[in-house]
Enzyme design. Structure first.
Site, PDB file in Angstrom:
ATOM      1  N   GLU A  29      10.821 -32.118  25.708  1.00 36.70           N
ATOM      2  CA  GLU A  29      11.007 -33.299  24.877  1.00 36.70           C
ATOM      3  C   GLU A  29      12.343 -33.206  24.146  1.00 36.70           C
ATOM      4  O   GLU A  29      12.683 -32.142  23.629  1.00 36.70           O
ATOM      5  CB  GLU A  29       9.850 -33.403  23.867  1.00 36.70           C
ATOM      6  CG  GLU A  29       8.534 -33.673  24.568  1.00 36.70           C
ATOM      7  CD  GLU A  29       7.322 -33.190  23.787  1.00 36.70           C
ATOM      8  OE1 GLU A  29       7.438 -32.951  22.574  1.00 36.70           O
ATOM      9  OE2 GLU A  29       6.257 -33.032  24.415  1.00 36.70           O
ATOM     10  N   LEU A  56       5.510 -37.087  25.301  1.00 40.14           N
ATOM     11  CA  LEU A  56       4.758 -36.130  24.477  1.00 40.14           C
ATOM     12  C   LEU A  56       3.413 -35.848  25.147  1.00 40.14           C
ATOM     13  O   LEU A  56       2.357 -36.287  24.703  1.00 40.14           O
ATOM     14  CB  LEU A  56       4.568 -36.685  23.060  1.00 40.14           C
ATOM     15  CG  LEU A  56       5.764 -36.516  22.112  1.00 40.14           C
ATOM     16  CD1 LEU A  56       7.021 -37.173  22.654  1.00 40.14           C
ATOM     17  CD2 LEU A  56       5.448 -37.079  20.741  1.00 40.14           C
ATOM     18  N   SER A  57       3.465 -35.124  26.240  1.00 36.52           N
ATOM     19  CA  SER A  57       2.282 -34.862  27.072  1.00 36.52           C
ATOM     20  C   SER A  57       2.313 -33.398  27.486  1.00 36.52           C
ATOM     21  O   SER A  57       2.377 -33.068  28.672  1.00 36.52           O
ATOM     22  CB  SER A  57       2.305 -35.755  28.320  1.00 36.52           C
ATOM     23  OG  SER A  57       2.381 -37.121  27.977  1.00 36.52           O
ATOM     24  N   GLU A  58       2.257 -32.520  26.487  1.00 37.03           N
ATOM     25  CA  GLU A  58       2.548 -31.098  26.754  1.00 37.03           C
ATOM     26  C   GLU A  58       1.588 -30.478  27.761  1.00 37.03           C
ATOM     27  O   GLU A  58       1.992 -29.619  28.556  1.00 37.03           O
ATOM     28  CB  GLU A  58       2.525 -30.306  25.449  1.00 37.03           C
ATOM     29  CG  GLU A  58       3.664 -30.646  24.488  1.00 37.03           C
ATOM     30  CD  GLU A  58       3.373 -31.874  23.628  1.00 37.03           C
ATOM     31  OE1 GLU A  58       2.216 -32.370  23.662  1.00 37.03           O
ATOM     32  OE2 GLU A  58       4.282 -32.339  22.927  1.00 37.03           O
ATOM     33  N   HIS A 128       3.354 -25.840  11.553  1.00 39.75           N
ATOM     34  CA  HIS A 128       4.638 -25.600  12.237  1.00 39.75           C
ATOM     35  C   HIS A 128       5.136 -24.176  12.073  1.00 39.75           C
ATOM     36  O   HIS A 128       6.283 -23.894  12.395  1.00 39.75           O
ATOM     37  CB  HIS A 128       5.724 -26.532  11.658  1.00 39.75           C
ATOM     38  CG  HIS A 128       5.771 -27.875  12.300  1.00 39.75           C
ATOM     39  ND1 HIS A 128       6.497 -28.913  11.796  1.00 39.75           N
ATOM     40  CD2 HIS A 128       5.180 -28.340  13.403  1.00 39.75           C
ATOM     41  CE1 HIS A 128       6.351 -29.984  12.558  1.00 39.75           C
ATOM     42  NE2 HIS A 128       5.557 -29.660  13.553  1.00 39.75           N
TER      43      HIS A 128
END
Lengths: 322, 323
Positions: A29, A56-58, A128
């Site tokens: 991405e 956004l399709s990990e 994160h």
């Protein structure tokens, strides 16, 4: 001699490897705009079929990498943030990692999972700020965590060229490191090969990731009272147990510092192995985050949960008293 | 189509009898851990693979024996694999669940439901970007329609226009869950939402499956992108052979009997002369007698080799006990 930054080293290794081997390509991405800087300039050089921007399709993208690898490509999947590796744990551990054995050796899955910035940053939130390396070491997925630009360069080349999946984790704090290098000296670094940054004869400090730099600073500060050997595994799995045994045969004392949670962490494995198999003259110690720690919620609280130089100096002195 | 009548019959009959012989080996303990029988769904594997070329690629799932046989894997090596023998197609490391056969383009059978379709998207992406005209068929079931990764990869496959066939074997149940109780909207409607052409087709008729798949293969080969084919089918047998012991009651006998009236082996067998059918049947009995014997006679792996193939590079990890 030119200064080489950690991110420039990654960018250089990736660009050179893509130039050398047309099967190498990047999925991720924001790679078109090189948000992490890892792919800076590579879209112009190699085009959109080699620098592949993904939605956004990990989970699907990580399996796409496996499929392309089975076909014969060498994908590098870039993740900007460490929790994404937890989102794709299934795709790495249960899919990519198992194809070789489940196919009886027919399949190879040479994928590199590159986390361009892992660990804590002030104010980046509780989701994160993890260090997920232990999950992959536990699962038997090859995992590297270099802390210098030259090692980052050398281990990224090796990860891409390896025929198995490799998780490459760049510790956020180490990204600030710069080195004077002669580009001709940049070479691949083999997996399972540790690096001793500073030799010593009283105690071996195994420092994971960016703590290598903390350990070097503490070793220098304590130089008048104790001789500290700073041991950087670089490659967390496979681990260079022979080099650790050799170091401990000289020092007999062990401290591990790892910015990860305590239970079942890599530090626990290093202590257990040393206690079972290596000559120790004092009980070993480790410095880690607490069990189950969540960091990132508040910078003032976070610092209380992470290993630091003061703790390392204290623990080195404790181990020396035994 | 006529020229494929006998081969299609041969394939559905081979799969049916292979599964019946495998179930015998489950009952006698030669196959450990049971199998997911494909009985009833044979027309899908036969029709889809008849539309593919030898160099096309297949990604399969837990109910994979039919896919392997239809793609051309050797029955004796598949049977030996089910029995965990080193002569198996995956050297005894796949068992029933994870059959792969790279010589036949079968890239594997992955049991995280629906996720194999994303691996297929990756292979199809690489196949097209490398300039080939090979296509990739990914077999999934109705249960897979509710996996996020499948919906993610339908988006990717369409966005990147990859030569992929998403083959949905809608056998009406995900283990015990009826499709109507688990899946909102329609399966083809989901494909259409991503701009992927979707068709619902009779999955009990091998020739109907072949016709629909041929059209989708042509589209994929000529750069027209992915297709989704929903084949309406039914498994006559258990989800898994463990059902023989637990007697789950999620289907009525009337429903099973209704679907058995359209048995794909009978449907296709009725299209060829009796003499040809009997010849094929005998030939298959011989092939499977050999396969069962081969599986039973073949050696099991040496426990000393338990870590073999774990890494493609040959890395040997540390043992679990250090003396």
């Amino acid at each position: 001699m030119p200064k080489l930054s950690y991110l420039k080293a990654l960018n250089r290794a990736l660009g050179e490897e893509m130039e050398r081997d047309p099967s190498v390509f990047v999925l991720g991405e924001d790679v078109n705009h090189a948000v992490t800087n890892v792919t800076a300039g590579l879209l112009d050089r190699f085009g959109p079929d080699r620098i592949v921007e993904t939605p956004l399709s990990e989970q699907a993208v990580t399996n796409v990498a496996t499929g392309a690898a089975l076909w014969g490509r060498r994908p590098v999947v870039e993740f900007a943030i460490p929790f994404l590796l937890q989102l794709v744990l299934e795709q790495v551990v249960n899919q990519a990692h198992k194809f070789s054995v489940m196919s009886g050796g027919q399949a190879r899955v040479p994928v590199t999972y590159l986390v361009a910035s892992s660990g804590w940053r002030p104010g980046w939130g509780g989701q994160h700020s993890d260090q997920p390396h232990g999950l992959f070491v536990h699962s038997g997925v090859k995992t590297v965590m270099p802390t210098t630009p030259t090692d980052a360069y050398g281990l990224l080349l090796t990860a891409i060229r390896d025929d198995d999946p490799v998780v490459f984790i760049a510790p956020r704090v180490a990204l600030d490191v710069r080195e004077d290098v002669d580009y001709a000296d940049l070479v691949p670094v083999p997996l399972g090969s540790a690096r001793i940054h500073r030799t010593g004869h009283d105690v071996t400090v195994v420092a994971i990731g960016h703590h290598v730099h903390d350990a070097l600073a503490v070793a220098e500060a304590l130089a008048d009272e104790v001789s500290v050997e700073v041991f950087d595994p670089r490659s967390l799995y496979p681990f260079d147990w022979a080099a650790l045994a050799e170091s401990l045969s000289r020092t007999g004392r062990l401290v591990v510092i790892d910015d990860a949670n305590r239970s079942c962490g890599l530090a626990a494995e290093i202590l257990a192995t040393a206690a079972e198999e290596m000559p120790l003259t004092a009980p070993p110690k480790r410095i880690t985050r607490p069990d189950g720690a969540v960091v990132g919620c508040n910078p003032d609280l976070d610092l209380a949960l992470q290993p630091n130089r003061d703790q390392l100096a204290t623990v080195i002195r404790q181990v020396m008293k035994r | 189509m006529d020229v494929l009548r006998e081969p299609l019959y041969r394939t559905v009959r081979l799969i049916r009898r292979f599964e019946e012989r495998a179930i015998e080996l489950v009952r006698t303990g030669v196959i450990v851990g049971g199998i997911h029988p494909y009985i009833g769904q044979e027309a899908v594997a036969a029709g889809v693979c008849a539309a593919l070329r030898d160099d096309d690629i297949v990604l399969s799932n837990h109910r994979n024996h039919g896919h392997a046989l239809a793609k051309g894997s050797e029955p004796r090596r598949v049977m030996a694999e089910l029995a965990g023998r080193i002569t198996g197609i995956d050297n005894g490391r796949a068992g029933s669940l994870h059959i792969s056969d790279y010589e036949r383009g079968l890239y594997g059978a992955t049991i995280t439901v629906g996720h194999g379709a994303a691996i297929a998207t990756g292979a199809a992406w690489a196949a097209s970007r490398d300039g080939t005209d090979r296509v990739v068929a990914s077999f999934i079931g109705d249960g897979a329609m509710n996996q996020g990764a499948l919906l993610e990869t339908m988006n990717l496959a369409s966005l990147w226009r990859v030569p992929q066939l998403i083959i949905v074997e809608n056998n009406l149940y995900a283990t015990t869950q009826p499709v109507g109780a688990s899946t909102a909207g329609s399966i083809t409607g989901r494909a259409e939402a991503f701009g992927i052409p979707g068709r619902t087709v009779d999955g009990m008729d091998p020739e109907a499956v072949l016709e629909a798949t041929t059209e989708a293969v042509q589209r994929a080969r000529s750069g027209g992108g992915p297709s989704l084919l929903e084949f309406m089918t039914y498994r006559f047998d258990a989800h898994h052979t463990f059902e023989y012991r637990v007697r789950l009651r999620y289907r009525t006998q009337e429903e099973i009997d209704h679907w058995r009236e359209r048995d794909p082996v009978v449907v296709q067998g009725s299209r060829i002369p009796d003499e040809a059918r009997e010849h094929i049947d005998q030939e298959i009995e011989d092939v499977l007698a050999d396969a069962v014997q081969f599986a039973q006679d073949s050696p099991k792996p040496d426990p000393a080799d338990a870590l073999e193939y774990l890494y493609a590079t040959g890395l040997r990890p540390r043992p679990g006990v250090v003396s």
